[in-house]
Design a protein around this motif. Sequence first.
Motif, PDB file in Angstrom:
ATOM      1  N   LEU A  60       0.850  -1.184   0.000  1.00 12.68           N
ATOM      2  CA  LEU A  60       0.000   0.000   0.000  1.00 12.68           C
ATOM      3  C   LEU A  60       0.889   1.238   0.000  1.00 12.68           C
ATOM      4  O   LEU A  60       1.776   1.365   0.849  1.00 12.68           O
ATOM      5  N   VAL A  61       0.634   2.124  -0.926  1.00 13.19           N
ATOM      6  CA  VAL A  61       1.400   3.363  -1.017  1.00 13.19           C
ATOM      7  C   VAL A  61       0.447   4.535  -0.872  1.00 13.19           C
ATOM      8  O   VAL A  61      -0.490   4.685  -1.671  1.00 13.19           O
ATOM      9  N   GLU A  62       0.686   5.338   0.160  1.00 15.32           N
ATOM     10  CA  GLU A  62      -0.171   6.478   0.461  1.00 15.32           C
ATOM     11  C   GLU A  62       0.478   7.765  -0.001  1.00 15.32           C
ATOM     12  O   GLU A  62       1.701   7.874  -0.056  1.00 15.32           O
ATOM     13  N   SER A  63      -0.347   8.742  -0.271  1.00 14.44           N
ATOM     14  CA  SER A  63       0.164  10.070  -0.605  1.00 14.44           C
ATOM     15  C   SER A  63      -0.897  11.095  -0.273  1.00 14.44           C
ATOM     16  O   SER A  63      -2.069  10.747  -0.091  1.00 14.44           O
ATOM     17  N   GLY A  64      -0.475  12.352  -0.175  1.00 11.70           N
ATOM     18  CA  GLY A  64      -1.425  13.435  -0.048  1.00 11.70           C
ATOM     19  C   GLY A  64      -1.486  14.120   1.305  1.00 11.70           C
ATOM     20  O   GLY A  64      -2.237  15.066   1.480  1.00 11.70           O
ATOM     21  N   GLY A  65      -0.736  13.642   2.272  1.00  7.04           N
ATOM     22  CA  GLY A  65      -0.761  14.319   3.566  1.00  7.04           C
ATOM     23  C   GLY A  65      -0.054  15.656   3.520  1.00  7.04           C
ATOM     24  O   GLY A  65       0.498  16.047   2.489  1.00  7.04           O
ATOM     25  N   GLY A  66      -0.086  16.356   4.648  1.00  2.19           N
ATOM     26  CA  GLY A  66       0.601  17.633   4.704  1.00  2.19           C
ATOM     27  C   GLY A  66       0.066  18.519   5.804  1.00  2.19           C
ATOM     28  O   GLY A  66      -0.632  18.055   6.705  1.00  2.19           O
ATOM     29  N   LEU A  67       0.413  19.790   5.700  1.00  2.00           N
ATOM     30  CA  LEU A  67       0.006  20.789   6.679  1.00  2.00           C
ATOM     31  C   LEU A  67      -1.079  21.668   6.076  1.00  2.00           C
ATOM     32  O   LEU A  67      -0.958  22.123   4.926  1.00  2.00           O
ATOM     33  N   LEU A  93      -7.798  18.554   2.282  1.00  2.00           N
ATOM     34  CA  LEU A  93      -6.713  17.717   1.792  1.00  2.00           C
ATOM     35  C   LEU A  93      -7.327  16.460   1.187  1.00  2.00           C
ATOM     36  O   LEU A  93      -8.423  16.042   1.591  1.00  2.00           O
ATOM     37  N   ARG A  94      -6.595  15.850   0.264  1.00  2.00           N
ATOM     38  CA  ARG A  94      -7.039  14.600  -0.332  1.00  2.00           C
ATOM     39  C   ARG A  94      -5.920  13.575  -0.230  1.00  2.00           C
ATOM     40  O   ARG A  94      -4.805  13.817  -0.683  1.00  2.00           O
ATOM     41  N   LEU A  95      -6.253  12.448   0.388  1.00  2.00           N
ATOM     42  CA  LEU A  95      -5.303  11.351   0.508  1.00  2.00           C
ATOM     43  C   LEU A  95      -5.598  10.288  -0.544  1.00  2.00           C
ATOM     44  O   LEU A  95      -6.756  10.077  -0.914  1.00  2.00           O
ATOM     45  N   SER A  96      -4.546   9.640  -1.000  1.00  2.00           N
ATOM     46  CA  SER A  96      -4.686   8.536  -1.942  1.00  2.00           C
ATOM     47  C   SER A  96      -3.935   7.326  -1.401  1.00  2.00           C
ATOM     48  O   SER A  96      -2.912   7.469  -0.727  1.00  2.00           O
ATOM     49  N   CYS A  97      -4.438   6.155  -1.724  1.00  2.07           N
ATOM     50  CA  CYS A  97      -3.775   4.910  -1.337  1.00  2.07           C
ATOM     51  C   CYS A  97      -3.951   3.916  -2.469  1.00  2.07           C
ATOM     52  O   CYS A  97      -5.081   3.559  -2.818  1.00  2.07           O
ATOM     53  N   ALA A  98      -2.834   3.472  -3.023  1.00  2.67           N
ATOM     54  CA  ALA A  98      -2.855   2.500  -4.111  1.00  2.67           C
ATOM     55  C   ALA A  98      -2.334   1.153  -3.626  1.00  2.67           C
ATOM     56  O   ALA A  98      -1.263   1.090  -3.011  1.00  2.67           O
ATOM     57  N   ASN A 154      -7.255  -0.195  -8.038  1.00  2.00           N
ATOM     58  CA  ASN A 154      -7.098  -0.651  -6.649  1.00  2.00           C
ATOM     59  C   ASN A 154      -6.682   0.512  -5.740  1.00  2.00           C
ATOM     60  O   ASN A 154      -5.772   0.387  -4.913  1.00  2.00           O
ATOM     61  N   THR A 155      -7.352   1.618  -5.905  1.00  5.71           N
ATOM     62  CA  THR A 155      -6.996   2.847  -5.191  1.00  5.71           C
ATOM     63  C   THR A 155      -8.208   3.397  -4.457  1.00  5.71           C
ATOM     64  O   THR A 155      -9.314   3.377  -4.995  1.00  5.71           O
TER      65      THR A 155
END
Length: 121
Positions: free
Chosen positions: A4-11, A18-23, A76-77
């Motif tokens: 699982l690879v996540e992206s999109g976090g932050g301040l 914010l929008r998070l993604s997980c593939a 698969n995301t």
Amino acid sequence: QVQLVESGGGLMQAGGSLRLSCAASGSIFRINVMGWYRQAPGKQRELVAVFTSDGNTNYADSVKGRFTISRDNAKNTVYLQMNSLKPEDTAVYYCYCNANRLALGSSSGSWGQGTQVTVSS
């Protein structure tokens, strides 16, 4: 093992989005459950939003009306759109997936590495 690879976090400032993604990748026959949990400092990991095995969604009461989970089955995301963010949403957000690697046999769960979301007041 499913990766699982996540992206999109932050301040982000309170009230922002914010929008998070997980593939998910690897040997996947069927994804049963996929979604998001979070863990704030000093607290237990808690469910945020998931797609259940029957295709429904389940949200934490604290995020209902503000967060929306969606998915792209072909990729698969899963995504987590977070609106009207509050300082109490600050946490490490983890993607979770329960999947079958083969047509027969048991399923197994996997966690992403986590992505930090920080909401300032």
